[in-house]
Design a protein around this motif. Sequence first.
Motif, short mmCIF file in Angstrom:
data_model
loop_
_atom_site.label_atom_id
_atom_site.label_comp_id
_atom_site.label_asym_id
_atom_site.label_seq_id
_atom_site.Cartn_x
_atom_site.Cartn_y
_atom_site.Cartn_z
N UNK A 43 43.12 42.40 35.88
CA UNK A 43 41.90 42.95 36.48
C UNK A 43 41.49 42.12 37.70
N UNK A 44 41.50 40.79 37.54
CA UNK A 44 41.13 39.92 38.66
C UNK A 44 42.09 40.04 39.82
N UNK A 45 43.38 40.15 39.53
CA UNK A 45 44.38 40.30 40.59
C UNK A 45 44.20 41.61 41.34
N UNK A 46 43.90 42.70 40.62
CA UNK A 46 43.70 43.98 41.29
C UNK A 46 42.44 43.96 42.16
N UNK A 47 41.39 43.29 41.69
CA UNK A 47 40.18 43.17 42.50
C UNK A 47 40.45 42.34 43.76
N UNK A 48 41.23 41.28 43.60
CA UNK A 48 41.57 40.43 44.73
C UNK A 48 42.40 41.19 45.77
N UNK A 49 43.32 42.02 45.30
CA UNK A 49 44.14 42.82 46.23
C UNK A 49 43.27 43.83 46.96
N UNK A 50 42.34 44.47 46.23
CA UNK A 50 41.47 45.47 46.86
C UNK A 50 40.57 44.84 47.90
N UNK A 51 40.06 43.63 47.63
CA UNK A 51 39.15 43.00 48.57
C UNK A 51 39.86 42.48 49.82
#
Length: 60
Positions: free
Chosen positions: A50-58
């Motif tokens: 979840x954190x990795x996907x949020x980091x990629x989106x940001x």
Amino acid sequence: MKQSINDVFQLLTVVIMFTSIFAGCVTALALMILVVRHPLLLAAVLLTCWGFSRLQRSSR
């Protein structure tokens, strides 16, 4: 002579591909067994994804 060298290289390639696929499957199976046996590990994996996907989106 040249044909036999090509056959050896082809056999070597097939053996390397087989061992790579086998190692990947064993690793995935071991991870699934660990996740089932240790529920906190599942939570950690999900939180990390979840954190990795949020980091990629940001970063887009």
